[in-house]
Design an enzyme around this catalytic site. Structure first.
Site, PDB file in Angstrom:
ATOM      1  N   GLU A  31      35.646 -62.694 -40.317  1.00 51.35           N
ATOM      2  CA  GLU A  31      35.957 -64.116 -40.142  1.00 51.35           C
ATOM      3  C   GLU A  31      35.227 -64.743 -38.952  1.00 51.35           C
ATOM      4  O   GLU A  31      34.705 -65.860 -39.051  1.00 51.35           O
ATOM      5  CB  GLU A  31      37.475 -64.313 -39.972  1.00 51.35           C
ATOM      6  CG  GLU A  31      38.305 -63.953 -41.201  1.00 51.35           C
ATOM      7  CD  GLU A  31      38.564 -62.455 -41.336  1.00 51.35           C
ATOM      8  OE1 GLU A  31      38.219 -61.693 -40.411  1.00 51.35           O
ATOM      9  OE2 GLU A  31      39.119 -62.037 -42.376  1.00 51.35           O
ATOM     10  N   HIS A  55      50.934 -62.684 -42.866  1.00 50.20           N
ATOM     11  CA  HIS A  55      50.026 -63.557 -43.606  1.00 50.20           C
ATOM     12  C   HIS A  55      50.488 -65.014 -43.629  1.00 50.20           C
ATOM     13  O   HIS A  55      49.772 -65.878 -44.117  1.00 50.20           O
ATOM     14  CB  HIS A  55      49.877 -63.055 -45.046  1.00 50.20           C
ATOM     15  CG  HIS A  55      48.994 -61.850 -45.167  1.00 50.20           C
ATOM     16  ND1 HIS A  55      49.185 -60.725 -44.410  1.00 50.20           N
ATOM     17  CD2 HIS A  55      47.902 -61.611 -45.939  1.00 50.20           C
ATOM     18  CE1 HIS A  55      48.252 -59.830 -44.722  1.00 50.20           C
ATOM     19  NE2 HIS A  55      47.464 -60.347 -45.639  1.00 50.20           N
ATOM     20  N   HIS A  91      23.623 -67.443 -12.334  1.00 52.52           N
ATOM     21  CA  HIS A  91      23.357 -66.044 -12.670  1.00 52.52           C
ATOM     22  C   HIS A  91      21.865 -65.740 -12.567  1.00 52.52           C
ATOM     23  O   HIS A  91      21.130 -65.927 -13.538  1.00 52.52           O
ATOM     24  CB  HIS A  91      23.843 -65.767 -14.098  1.00 52.52           C
ATOM     25  CG  HIS A  91      25.292 -66.065 -14.300  1.00 52.52           C
ATOM     26  ND1 HIS A  91      25.768 -67.350 -14.465  1.00 52.52           N
ATOM     27  CD2 HIS A  91      26.371 -65.253 -14.368  1.00 52.52           C
ATOM     28  CE1 HIS A  91      27.080 -67.311 -14.625  1.00 52.52           C
ATOM     29  NE2 HIS A  91      27.479 -66.057 -14.569  1.00 52.52           N
ATOM     30  N   HIS A 143      24.319 -60.338 -10.901  1.00 50.23           N
ATOM     31  CA  HIS A 143      24.718 -60.901 -12.191  1.00 50.23           C
ATOM     32  C   HIS A 143      25.096 -62.375 -12.067  1.00 50.23           C
ATOM     33  O   HIS A 143      24.589 -63.216 -12.798  1.00 50.23           O
ATOM     34  CB  HIS A 143      25.889 -60.129 -12.811  1.00 50.23           C
ATOM     35  CG  HIS A 143      26.553 -60.890 -13.913  1.00 50.23           C
ATOM     36  ND1 HIS A 143      26.166 -60.788 -15.232  1.00 50.23           N
ATOM     37  CD2 HIS A 143      27.546 -61.827 -13.893  1.00 50.23           C
ATOM     38  CE1 HIS A 143      26.897 -61.611 -15.961  1.00 50.23           C
ATOM     39  NE2 HIS A 143      27.746 -62.252 -15.182  1.00 50.23           N
TER      40      HIS A 143
HETATM   41  C1  LIG Z   1      33.393 -63.784 -24.877  1.00 51.12           C
HETATM   42  C2  LIG Z   1      33.112 -63.709 -23.425  1.00 51.12           C
HETATM   43  N1  LIG Z   1      33.836 -62.890 -22.663  1.00 51.12           N
HETATM   44  C3  LIG Z   1      33.602 -62.836 -21.342  1.00 51.12           C
HETATM   45  C4  LIG Z   1      32.658 -63.608 -20.766  1.00 51.12           C
HETATM   46  C5  LIG Z   1      32.441 -63.565 -19.265  1.00 51.12           C
HETATM   47  N2  LIG Z   1      31.178 -62.873 -18.973  1.00 51.12           N
HETATM   48  C6  LIG Z   1      30.044 -63.538 -18.770  1.00 51.12           C
HETATM   49  S1  LIG Z   1      28.726 -62.545 -18.556  1.00 51.12           S
HETATM   50  C7  LIG Z   1      29.692 -61.160 -18.709  1.00 51.12           C
HETATM   51  C8  LIG Z   1      29.086 -59.781 -18.615  1.00 51.12           C
HETATM   52  C9  LIG Z   1      27.896 -59.726 -19.419  1.00 51.12           C
HETATM   53  O1  LIG Z   1      27.224 -58.544 -19.249  1.00 51.12           O
HETATM   54  P1  LIG Z   1      25.734 -58.500 -19.738  1.00 51.12           P
HETATM   55  O2  LIG Z   1      25.613 -59.158 -21.036  1.00 51.12           O
HETATM   56  O3  LIG Z   1      25.288 -57.107 -19.639  1.00 51.12           O
HETATM   57  O4  LIG Z   1      24.993 -59.436 -18.705  1.00 51.12           O
HETATM   58  P2  LIG Z   1      24.158 -59.035 -17.438  1.00 51.12           P
HETATM   59  O5  LIG Z   1      25.125 -58.787 -16.326  1.00 51.12           O
HETATM   60  O6  LIG Z   1      23.371 -57.840 -17.769  1.00 51.12           O
HETATM   61  O7  LIG Z   1      23.350 -60.255 -17.191  1.00 51.12           O
HETATM   62  C10 LIG Z   1      31.010 -61.514 -18.935  1.00 51.12           C
HETATM   63  C11 LIG Z   1      32.104 -60.545 -19.081  1.00 51.12           C
HETATM   64  C12 LIG Z   1      31.934 -64.464 -21.609  1.00 51.12           C
HETATM   65  N3  LIG Z   1      30.991 -65.280 -21.143  1.00 51.12           N
HETATM   66  N4  LIG Z   1      32.153 -64.481 -22.927  1.00 51.12           N
END
Ligand SMILES: Cc1ncc(C[n+]2csc(CCOP(=O)(O)OP(=O)(O)O)c2C)c(N)n1
Ligand SMILES: [Mg+2]
Length: 682
Positions: free
Chosen positions: A424, A486, A41, A276
């Site tokens: 939680e 529950h 990334h 990204h």
């Molecule tokens: C809980 C979770 N859901 C989904 C992902 C997959 N994922 C990784 S980065 C991302 C998007 C993140 O967007 P942002 O934080 O704005 O990152 P940017 O593209 O700006 O670097 C997703 C959906 C993850 N790593 N963790």
């Protein structure tokens, strides 16, 4: 003037210029790592390069030579996909992360895995990647810092005095856990917590305006944070000013809202979601180098820039200054200093063994719910384990996770009890942050059925080998009237699937005390205690049987020459004993095995396991939950008694009766099963 001096000069003088050399170095390394790996990334590392450079070069107090210095500032990259940024920072500032490791980004067994992993890379404070959790970890670290400071600092002796910084992106902000953690952080007024929001308006699917239009600054203001809006995240002067404002604030956490461009520096791709999570490609990288006036080959950092980044001398001096402070503290408060060192090292006081023994001695024959037994254990251990810090997600009096020495941190900052509120997931991830910070053993509590809300953070405790103790009560359909929403049915099985999580389901006070003691003694992972709402009888045990509890499974009772093993856990152990008693009168003899912790039993040697579960005896398992995981024990000749459906609302006795969890019901099942088994054999 050589070219580097020229670049540094020219760009220090022109804030925001891409050729500002230390920042260009970060961008170049991030591009190169991702390109080399053909995966990763580059967007966020390039977009956050200025923010990272200002923070790490001018504010973060850390010693690259000693990533474990207790009073270092903590840095968390909650947008863990930006790992290339963190590795570049660690490499450039002088951690033991040579360029050879950057070249091995994302390769098997490298110290530069796809997402930052705690314990793999020196200087990585927590494993991040599951978005939002790193942010909650940082809240936990800030809670730990403040509590430890209140417990150990003395007038003129601030041996605990550091900050927690966290980077987070749109993804972390969108995740619900950011609300849970930010809300609690706001209430607690964690003044040493500083969050930098990478507001680039892009996530994987594109422009976030299609799915994320929160007014984030107002949201955080509503939580009680200091919010610094509209910072140009590429303007060093604005970032510097904002960080100074953040550091001057002591009563409230601070959020820096930094407008950035994802992939900034990539001439055609900057600002687009394509940066990204994919390499930029050789052409784009070439042109980015030109745009940044960065003429060096991949992974090459010219000496002047390397020197500008190298933080080793400053870091060593900072730690040395702290060591001097600590020596003075040691001279004035030798006992406190020794206790501080013990706690940071994570060593238990030796008195824990005596406390466990005394608690076991005091056991009465009275029927006791194991949640109450848990409170008995907590009450016994708390005085000799002052590092315990924890509480419940708004179920304190149901979970019974308080003791006579409980002091809320909201009443006394040196306290030991946290009211997490109904949060939680946030609670569990905050506990991870507390454990990562060090100096504490965190414990957290809720109903077992809501472990699912916290599940990914529990998984992260296990992945990071953290000593976090989960107290999860109301552990079966026997909780009664609250009904199937529950009543946990599949949770025990699901939790036992998490590698390195020890799940204990004790059957009485003796097993609960043992389970708590084992949880405290565990250095390399979390423990979950599944405890009953309903009262359970104390089982009689010989001294050797009592010792055997810590092996996770042992023979509790046996009559005659057994025809089968009846293997039970938790509240079903008493049921197994009652059913076995009924069957003795019919000359059906059973061996009753109590198995409070399956994984612990699995870890015993073959001879011990075969001694408890002789291969020639059929095994009938008994647990008021799903049966799939027990089939391995039941094998072909045995059987499982459990519950492969949701429960029902009703009084405890009626619910148990409806599903056959009565001595008569279980005895009847066993009669049938053994009859079938004997028939099959003859
Ligand atoms: C809980 C979770 N859901 C989904 C992902 C997959 N994922 C990784 S980065 C991302 C998007 C993140 O967007 P942002 O934080 O704005 O990152 P940017 O593209 O700006 O670097 C997703 C959906 C993850 N790593 N963790
Ligand atoms: Mg984004």
């Amino acid at each position: 003037m050589n070219i580097i001096e020229h670049i540094i000069e020219r760009t220090e003088a022109r804030p925001g210029d891409l050729a500002w050399a230390p920042t260009a170095a970060l961008r170049a390394l991030a591009m190169d790592m991702v390109e080399q790996a053909k995966a990763g990334h580059p967007g966020a590392p390039m977009g956050m390069a200025e923010i990272a450079a200002i923070l790490w070069r001018h504010h973060l107090r850390h010693n690259p030579a000693n990533p474990l210095w207790p009073d270092r500032d903590r840095f968390v990259l909650s947008n863990g996909h930006a790992s290339a940024l963190l590795y570049a920072l660690l490499h450039l500032t002088g951690y033991d992360l040579p360029v050879a490791e950057l070249r091995r980004f994302r390769q098997l067994h490298s110290r530069t895995p796809g997402h930052p992993e705690y314990g793999v890379t020196p200087g990585v404070e927590t494993t991040t990647g599951p978005l939002g959790q790193g942010f909650a970890n940082a809240v936990g670290m800030a809670i730990a810092e403040r509590t430890l400071a209140a417990q150990f600092n003395r007038p003129g002796h601030d041996i605990v005095d550091h900050r927690s910084f966290v980077f987070l992106g749109d993804g972390c902000m969108m995740e619900g856990i950011s609300h849970e953690a930010a809300s609690l952080a706001g209430r607690l007024g964690l003044g040493k917590l500083v969050a930098c929001y990478d507001d680039n308006e892009i996530s994987i699917d594109g422009k976030v305006s299609g799915w994320f239009t929160d007014d984030t600054p107002r949201r955080f203001e509503a939580y009680g944070w200091q919010v610094l809006r509209g910072i140009d995240g590429h303007d060093p002067a604005q970032i510097e000013a904002a960080l100074q404002t953040a550091l001057a604030q002591t009563d409230r956490p601070t959020l820096l809202c930094c407008r950035t461009i994802i992939g900034r520096g990539a001439p055609t791709k900057a600002g687009h979601q394509d940066t990204h999570g994919a390499p930029l490609g050789p052409d784009e990288i070439l042109r980015a180098r030109e745009a940044m006036h960065w003429p060096y080959p991949a992974f090459e950092i010219p000496p002047d820039v390397a020197a500008a980044w190298d933080h080793r001398a400053e870091g060593a001096a900072a730690e040395e200054a702290w060591q001097e402070r600590f020596s003075r503290y040691q001279a004035s408060y030798p006992e406190l200093a020794a206790e501080f060192s013990r706690r940071i090292a994570g060593r238990l006081r030796p008195e824990i063994d005596a406390a466990a023994a005394a608690a076991c001695e005091a056991i009465t024959g009275q029927k006791t719910a194991t949640r109450k037994s848990g409170q008995i254990a907590l009450t016994a251990f708390a005085p000799v384990v002052p590092e315990l810090l924890g509480g419940s997600a708004d179920l304190t009096h149901s979970n019974l996770t308080f003791h006579p020495g409980s002091v809320p941190i909201t009443e006394n900052p040196a306290g030991n009890q946290i009211s997490f509120g109904v949060r939680e997931f946030g609670m569990a991830a905050i506990a991870n942050g507390i454990a990562l910070h060090g100096g504490f053993i965190p414990f957290v509590a809720t109903f077992l059925v809501f472990s699912d809300y916290a599940r990914n953070a529990i998984r992260m405790s296990a992945l990071m080998h953290l000593r976090v103790i989960y107290v999860m009560t109301h552990d079966s359909i026997a909780l009664g009237e609250d009904g199937p929403t529950h009543q946990p049915v599949e949770q025990l099985a699901a939790l036992r699937l998490i590698p390195n999580l020890e799940v204990w389901r004790p059957c009485d006070t003796a097993e609960t005390i043992c389970a708590w003691a084992e949880a405290l003694r565990r250095h390399d992972g979390p423990t979950l205690l599944a405890l009953s709402r309903q009262a359970l009888p104390a089982q009689p045990r010989s001294p050797s049987e009592r010792t055997a509890i810590s092996r996770g499974g042992y023979v509790l009772a046996q009559s005659g020459t057994p025809q089968a093993v009846l293997l039970a856990t938790g509240s079903e152990v008493a049921l197994a004993m009652a059913a076995a008693q009924i069957l003795v009168n019919e000359d059906i003899f059973l061996r009753v095995v109590s198995m409070p912790c399956v994984s612990r039993f699995e870890a015993q040697d073959e001879a011990y396991r075969a001694g408890v579960l002789p291969p020639d005896l059929p095994v009938i398992t008994l647990e008021a939950g799903t049966t799939a995981s027990w089939r391995a024990y039941a094998g072909r000749n045995g059987a499982t008694i459990g519950l492969d459906r949701f429960g029902e609302s009703g009084p405890e006795a009626a619910v148990l009766d409806a599903f056959g969890f009565t001595p008569q019901g279980v005895a009847e099942r066993i009669r049938m099963l053994l009859g079938r088994h004997l028939n099959e054999r003859s």
